[in-house]
Motif scaffolding. Structure first.
Motif, PDB file in Angstrom:
ATOM      1  N   VAL A  58       0.947  -1.145  -0.149  1.00 22.86           N
ATOM      2  CA  VAL A  58      -0.095   0.055  -0.013  1.00 22.86           C
ATOM      3  C   VAL A  58       0.814   1.306  -0.044  1.00 22.86           C
ATOM      4  O   VAL A  58       0.720   2.230  -0.603  1.00 22.86           O
ATOM      5  CB  VAL A  58      -0.939   0.137   1.208  1.00 22.86           C
ATOM      6  CG1 VAL A  58      -1.835   1.316   1.368  1.00 22.86           C
ATOM      7  CG2 VAL A  58      -1.851  -1.044   1.044  1.00 22.86           C
ATOM      8  N   MET A  59       1.871   1.292   0.784  1.00 22.98           N
ATOM      9  CA  MET A  59       2.862   2.411   0.944  1.00 22.98           C
ATOM     10  C   MET A  59       3.533   2.805  -0.429  1.00 22.98           C
ATOM     11  O   MET A  59       3.764   4.002  -0.940  1.00 22.98           O
ATOM     12  CB  MET A  59       3.799   2.315   2.045  1.00 22.98           C
ATOM     13  CG  MET A  59       3.336   2.373   3.281  1.00 22.98           C
ATOM     14  SD  MET A  59       2.259   3.642   3.663  1.00 22.98           S
ATOM     15  CE  MET A  59       3.466   5.192   3.761  1.00 22.98           C
ATOM     16  N   LEU A  60       3.813   1.559  -1.171  1.00 22.74           N
ATOM     17  CA  LEU A  60       4.663   1.742  -2.476  1.00 22.74           C
ATOM     18  C   LEU A  60       3.533   2.250  -3.363  1.00 22.74           C
ATOM     19  O   LEU A  60       3.844   3.212  -4.063  1.00 22.74           O
ATOM     20  CB  LEU A  60       5.014   0.475  -2.924  1.00 22.74           C
ATOM     21  CG  LEU A  60       5.579   0.150  -4.215  1.00 22.74           C
ATOM     22  CD1 LEU A  60       6.700   1.037  -4.375  1.00 22.74           C
ATOM     23  CD2 LEU A  60       6.068  -1.143  -4.617  1.00 22.74           C
ATOM     24  N   PHE A  61       2.352   1.886  -3.317  1.00 26.12           N
ATOM     25  CA  PHE A  61       1.318   2.317  -4.163  1.00 26.12           C
ATOM     26  C   PHE A  61       1.016   3.799  -3.976  1.00 26.12           C
ATOM     27  O   PHE A  61       0.929   4.698  -4.768  1.00 26.12           O
ATOM     28  CB  PHE A  61      -0.027   1.542  -4.002  1.00 26.12           C
ATOM     29  CG  PHE A  61      -1.078   2.321  -4.780  1.00 26.12           C
ATOM     30  CD1 PHE A  61      -1.294   1.914  -6.211  1.00 26.12           C
ATOM     31  CD2 PHE A  61      -1.957   3.109  -4.307  1.00 26.12           C
ATOM     32  CE1 PHE A  61      -2.445   2.269  -6.874  1.00 26.12           C
ATOM     33  CE2 PHE A  61      -3.202   3.739  -5.108  1.00 26.12           C
ATOM     34  CZ  PHE A  61      -3.260   3.327  -6.449  1.00 26.12           C
ATOM     35  N   LEU A  62       1.106   4.189  -2.575  1.00 27.77           N
ATOM     36  CA  LEU A  62       0.809   5.644  -2.479  1.00 27.77           C
ATOM     37  C   LEU A  62       1.955   6.652  -2.831  1.00 27.77           C
ATOM     38  O   LEU A  62       1.651   7.658  -3.205  1.00 27.77           O
ATOM     39  CB  LEU A  62       0.385   5.743  -1.028  1.00 27.77           C
ATOM     40  CG  LEU A  62      -0.922   5.365  -0.396  1.00 27.77           C
ATOM     41  CD1 LEU A  62      -1.067   5.401   1.131  1.00 27.77           C
ATOM     42  CD2 LEU A  62      -2.081   5.802  -1.007  1.00 27.77           C
ATOM     43  N   PHE A  63       3.008   5.787  -2.663  1.00 25.29           N
ATOM     44  CA  PHE A  63       4.177   6.492  -3.303  1.00 25.29           C
ATOM     45  C   PHE A  63       4.450   6.973  -4.776  1.00 25.29           C
ATOM     46  O   PHE A  63       4.820   7.837  -5.022  1.00 25.29           O
ATOM     47  CB  PHE A  63       5.631   5.808  -2.638  1.00 25.29           C
ATOM     48  CG  PHE A  63       6.695   6.675  -2.949  1.00 25.29           C
ATOM     49  CD1 PHE A  63       7.245   7.837  -2.230  1.00 25.29           C
ATOM     50  CD2 PHE A  63       7.804   6.210  -4.016  1.00 25.29           C
ATOM     51  CE1 PHE A  63       8.331   8.432  -2.768  1.00 25.29           C
ATOM     52  CE2 PHE A  63       8.820   6.860  -4.447  1.00 25.29           C
ATOM     53  CZ  PHE A  63       9.186   7.656  -3.777  1.00 25.29           C
ATOM     54  N   LEU A  64       4.001   5.697  -5.083  1.00 18.42           N
ATOM     55  CA  LEU A  64       4.168   6.006  -6.686  1.00 18.42           C
ATOM     56  C   LEU A  64       2.819   6.624  -7.579  1.00 18.42           C
ATOM     57  O   LEU A  64       2.965   6.972  -8.689  1.00 18.42           O
ATOM     58  CB  LEU A  64       4.363   4.551  -7.272  1.00 18.42           C
ATOM     59  CG  LEU A  64       5.605   3.922  -6.946  1.00 18.42           C
ATOM     60  CD1 LEU A  64       5.639   2.376  -7.617  1.00 18.42           C
ATOM     61  CD2 LEU A  64       6.777   4.543  -7.464  1.00 18.42           C
ATOM     62  N   ALA A  65       1.618   6.677  -6.804  1.00 16.31           N
ATOM     63  CA  ALA A  65       0.555   7.019  -7.566  1.00 16.31           C
ATOM     64  C   ALA A  65       0.344   8.412  -7.493  1.00 16.31           C
ATOM     65  O   ALA A  65       1.218   9.408  -6.873  1.00 16.31           O
ATOM     66  CB  ALA A  65      -0.724   6.653  -6.640  1.00 16.31           C
ATOM     67  N   ARG A  66      -0.194   9.142  -8.641  1.00 12.30           N
ATOM     68  CA  ARG A  66      -0.283  10.510  -8.876  1.00 12.30           C
ATOM     69  C   ARG A  66      -1.824  10.668  -8.658  1.00 12.30           C
ATOM     70  O   ARG A  66      -2.794   9.965  -9.092  1.00 12.30           O
ATOM     71  CB  ARG A  66       0.048  10.926 -10.115  1.00 12.30           C
ATOM     72  CG  ARG A  66       1.545  10.614 -10.440  1.00 12.30           C
ATOM     73  CD  ARG A  66       2.389  11.699  -9.470  1.00 12.30           C
ATOM     74  NE  ARG A  66       3.764  11.439  -9.691  1.00 12.30           N
ATOM     75  CZ  ARG A  66       4.496  10.498  -8.924  1.00 12.30           C
ATOM     76  NH1 ARG A  66       3.984   9.964  -8.020  1.00 12.30           N
ATOM     77  NH2 ARG A  66       5.961  10.461  -9.061  1.00 12.30           N
ATOM     78  N   PRO A  67      -2.306  12.051  -8.152  1.00  9.01           N
ATOM     79  CA  PRO A  67      -3.670  12.488  -7.990  1.00  9.01           C
ATOM     80  C   PRO A  67      -4.130  13.152  -9.568  1.00  9.01           C
ATOM     81  O   PRO A  67      -3.477  13.776  -9.946  1.00  9.01           O
ATOM     82  CB  PRO A  67      -3.466  13.617  -7.132  1.00  9.01           C
ATOM     83  CG  PRO A  67      -2.029  14.147  -7.272  1.00  9.01           C
ATOM     84  CD  PRO A  67      -1.194  13.022  -7.655  1.00  9.01           C
ATOM     85  N   VAL A  68      -5.278  12.620  -9.841  1.00  8.25           N
ATOM     86  CA  VAL A  68      -6.027  13.007 -11.148  1.00  8.25           C
ATOM     87  C   VAL A  68      -7.443  13.432 -10.779  1.00  8.25           C
ATOM     88  O   VAL A  68      -8.124  12.890 -10.057  1.00  8.25           O
ATOM     89  CB  VAL A  68      -5.979  11.891 -12.049  1.00  8.25           C
ATOM     90  CG1 VAL A  68      -6.670  12.375 -13.140  1.00  8.25           C
ATOM     91  CG2 VAL A  68      -4.317  11.536 -12.260  1.00  8.25           C
ATOM     92  N   GLU A  69      -7.691  14.630 -11.259  1.00  6.78           N
ATOM     93  CA  GLU A  69      -9.186  15.051 -11.091  1.00  6.78           C
ATOM     94  C   GLU A  69      -9.923  14.941 -12.345  1.00  6.78           C
ATOM     95  O   GLU A  69      -9.450  15.269 -13.379  1.00  6.78           O
ATOM     96  CB  GLU A  69      -9.294  16.583 -10.819  1.00  6.78           C
ATOM     97  CG  GLU A  69     -10.555  16.983 -10.466  1.00  6.78           C
ATOM     98  CD  GLU A  69     -10.581  18.480 -10.160  1.00  6.78           C
ATOM     99  OE1 GLU A  69     -11.814  19.062  -9.994  1.00  6.78           O
ATOM    100  OE2 GLU A  69      -9.561  19.255  -9.906  1.00  6.78           O
ATOM    101  N   ILE A  70     -10.934  14.421 -12.386  1.00  8.74           N
ATOM    102  CA  ILE A  70     -11.915  13.901 -13.631  1.00  8.74           C
ATOM    103  C   ILE A  70     -12.844  14.585 -13.544  1.00  8.74           C
ATOM    104  O   ILE A  70     -13.840  14.611 -12.515  1.00  8.74           O
ATOM    105  CB  ILE A  70     -11.885  12.294 -13.750  1.00  8.74           C
ATOM    106  CG1 ILE A  70     -10.826  11.635 -13.766  1.00  8.74           C
ATOM    107  CG2 ILE A  70     -13.091  12.022 -14.900  1.00  8.74           C
ATOM    108  CD1 ILE A  70     -10.982  10.132 -13.889  1.00  8.74           C
TER     109      ILE A  70
END
Length: 699
Positions: A58-70
């Protein structure tokens, strides 16, 4: 949009983060030698390991993920599906960088698929515009059956139901044959929203009640039978013509102005008894007729007479005695009269030469040579004819008691032909052309060019003999800007050093040879003459030497009209001496030095550039500016004739070529060589010192 913590098909689990595919395998029991060694188990240890692994992922996902507004642009709640793992985060989602398939849906909109490209940046935004589904339009009208148009396009008749229209603004129009058209703005919501219009149309007619005395008259409105009186009609608004007809009565005519919705009562329209009818004819026909002193027309003629009343009818014709009569007719009575008028005679003496000529009166032969005839005192058509001679027609009106004389001397056909060629003509745009008959000149055969010994002589002025036989017309002035703009409205002759060349009565310059020739064809067609120049796709490619339409003068005609004065062959427009001792034309003078840079020393004509045409005296042939003002295009393709050329008769030059001859000097010339009448230049494009004048063959 998928709810937080939910995947496309349900809740997100740690297994959703695995990228490898899980596939079943076959089960094989362990052999005796493969049995695991049993030892003490520690469940707490395994649980802690699993939690740690999950937390790390989970921490790896949160570290690599990017916020996107649709952002989905729609007026109804939208659903968004993304083909990949993501976590909702407030108004945004967290998702790993990469490309994903995205599908957006909302009630009342077309679904849309797109690609979501997630980069490494922060605060990424994806705007999705959903297109509304068409709206549903229903239109009802009173009355039904109205034609429905949307933005001018017919879509059906009322009642109209569930017509699909894309969202937007339209102009709605209803049309019905007997109602006023109804128009209004129409805003379609779309999204399959049902919109219903209830519209009432205003009548375009009014009730008109009509009665007559007597009744039973047929009613015609704008020529259409609509019943008999009394009657109440529904008539469309506007101007209408009403006619009531009944046997033994005169037609009653009335113009009506119908206003929609405003009833009109036409009560007890009185019909008048039908007039009596007098059908008049006379011998001879064409006699004038008056009724009670008022002119009615000429025989044969039908007159309407008020019944039961005496009328005075007179019939008369020049050359005949007047006929008068008093008549009374009953209502509807028809009377036919044929009246023979008595002639009044006058004597006419005909002196005819030669005596073998035949005299015809109103087309009928009455004898040959001189004679005296008694003829009725009206206009007669007289014709005198003889083989080999041109016939002559006259008009004569004899006068009783007064003898008249008609003298006719016939000419041969050739004499008449020459007499019928006018010495001067005016074109439809106001140009004056003079007739020239070279064969009547003592020098219709002359030598063009100049001797090698003549000062200023150029190499292209080779001596060559020519002879002119055909009669031709030549314009007295150069074509002006005003005249040329009737052919080419946007023509601009321009200016030189702020000195205008473009005034109405200055010669048209900046005109190419092609444009000058096309002007001639345009003028020929305007006057119904056969065009001289042959054109292909708007380009002059040749000419018809037999055509009598307008053209440019030939080089030989120009040289003859400019140089031949009796037996003399002029060197300059003013004579044989250079420079001129008085102002004779528009050349490069003292006033134009700052423009031309070279001038005719001591000469002042008062014009910096072109002058109004005909500003200087004409030459010996009545032609203006043959030397000076502007040089002129002629018909001939430019060439240098060979030495010792044979005599040419009425030469026209080659049918086509790249360059054409320019003759005469202009406002920008001052040198002895240029001012000589034998000077030749050439080109094909327009120049500010070259114009043209027109010509045509007389026959």
């Amino acid at each position: 949009m998928t709810a937080p913590g939910q995947g496309k098909d349900g809740p997100i689990s740690p297994g959703d983060f695995q990228s490898a595919t899980i596939a079943p395998t076959s089960f094989e029991p362990l052999g005796a030698d493969q049995q695991p060694r049993r030892g003490p188990r520690n469940p707490r240890r395994w649980a802690l390991a699993a939690v740690a692994t999950g937390f790390a992922l989970v921490m790896l996902f949160l570290f690599l993920a990017r916020p996107v507004e649709i952002r989905v642009q729609a007026d109804t709640p939208a659903e968004v599906n993304i083909s990949g793992l993501y976590l909702p985060f407030g108004d945004r989602i967290l998702i790993l960088p990469g490309e994903y398939a995205l599908a957006a849906r909302a009630p009342g909109y077309h679904p849309r698929e797109a690609t979501l490209a997630v980069g490494d940046g922060a605060n990424q935004v994806l705007e999705i515009q959903l297109r509304p589904l068409p709206g549903l339009l229903a239109v009802n009208s009173e009355p039904a059956g109205a034609r429905v148009l949307v933005d001018g396009e017919a879509i059906g008749q009322t009642p109209l139901a569930d017509y699909r229209l894309e969202a937007g603004n339209y102009r709605l129009r209803l049309e019905h044959p007997r109602y006023r058209a109804l128009e209004q703005d129409l805003a379609i919501t779309g999204r399959e929203v049902q919109q219903t219009l209830q519209l009432a149309m205003e009548p375009a007619w009014a009730e008109v009640s009509i009665s007559s005395a007597p009744s039973g008259a047929q009613i015609l409105v704008d020529g259409e039978a609509m019943g008999t009186t009394p009657a109440t009609l529904e008539l469309l608004e506007g101007e209408r013509q009403l006619i009531l007809q009944k046997a033994d009565f005169a037609d009653l005519h009335s113009d009506l102005t119908i206003v929609a919705g405003e009833p009109l009562a036409l009560d007890s329209l009185a019909l008048q008894p039908a007039a009596g009818r007098l059908e008049l004819s006379s011998r001879p026909s064409g006699a004038n007729v008056t009724l009670d002193g008022e002119f009615q027309g000429q025989t044969p003629l039908t007159l309407e007479l008020t019944p039961a009343r005496s009328h005075q009818v007179a019939v008369f014709k020049p050359g005949y005695r007047r006929h008068s009569d008093s008549l009374q007719l009953a209502a509807g009575e028809v009377l036919a009269q044929d009246i023979t008028l008595q002639p009044r005679l006058g004597e006419v003496e005909f002196r005819i030469s030669p005596p073998q000529a035949t005299l015809r009166i109103n087309g009928r032969p009455v004898g040959q040579g001189p004679q005296t005839l008694s003829l009725p005192a009206f206009e007669h058509r007289v014709e005198v004819v003889l083989d080999g001679h041109a016939s002559v027609q006259r008009r004569v009106t004899p006068r009783p008691g007064l003898q008249q004389l008609v003298a006719v001397e016939l000419q041969t056909v050739e004499q008449a032909r020459m007499a019928n060629i006018p010495p001067e003509i005016t074109t439809s745009v106001g140009q004056t052309l003079l007739l020239f008959k070279p064969e009547d000149s003592p020098r219709n055969q002359f030598t063009m060019g100049a001797s090698r010994r003549e000062p200023g002589r150029r190499a292209n002025e080779v001596l060559r003999p020519v002879e002119l036989r055909r009669m031709f017309y030549l314009q007295t002035t150069e074509v002006t800007n005003a005249q040329f703009r009737l052919f080419q409205a946007n023509h601009d002759s321009g200016q030189v050093e702020s000195n205008s060349l473009n005034r109405e009565h200055q010669p048209a310059v900046q005109v190419s040879w092609q444009q000058a020739a096309q002007f001639c064809n345009w003028l020929s067609r305007r006057e119904g003459l056969p065009p001289f120049y042959q054109q292909t796709q708007g380009i002059v490619t040749g000419f018809n030497p037999e055509a009598t339409g307008y053209r440019l003068p030939t080089e030989a005609e120009w040289a003859w009209a400019a140089r031949v004065r009796g037996e003399e062959l002029l060197r300059f427009p003013w004579g044989d001496e250079f420079p001129p001792d008085k102002v004779v034309g528009n050349y490069a003078d003292n006033t134009s030095a700052y423009v031309t840079g070279r001038i005719l020393n001591g000469y002042t004509d008062g014009h910096v550039t072109t002058a109004t045409v005909a500003s200087f005296p004409p030459n010996h042939n009545g032609l203006y500016d043959m030397g000076g003002n502007v040089a002129e295009w002629v018909n001939d393709v430019y060439s240098i004739p060979p030495a010792n050329s044979p005599l040419q008769v009425d030469p026209l030059g080659a049918q086509s070529g790249d360059n054409f001859v320019i003759r005469g000097a202009g406002w920008a010339q001052s040198k002895l060589a240029e001012l000589r009448l034998s000077f030749r230049d050439y080109g094909q494009a327009g120049r500010d010192d070259v114009g043209f004048r027109i010509a045509r063959y007389a026959e």
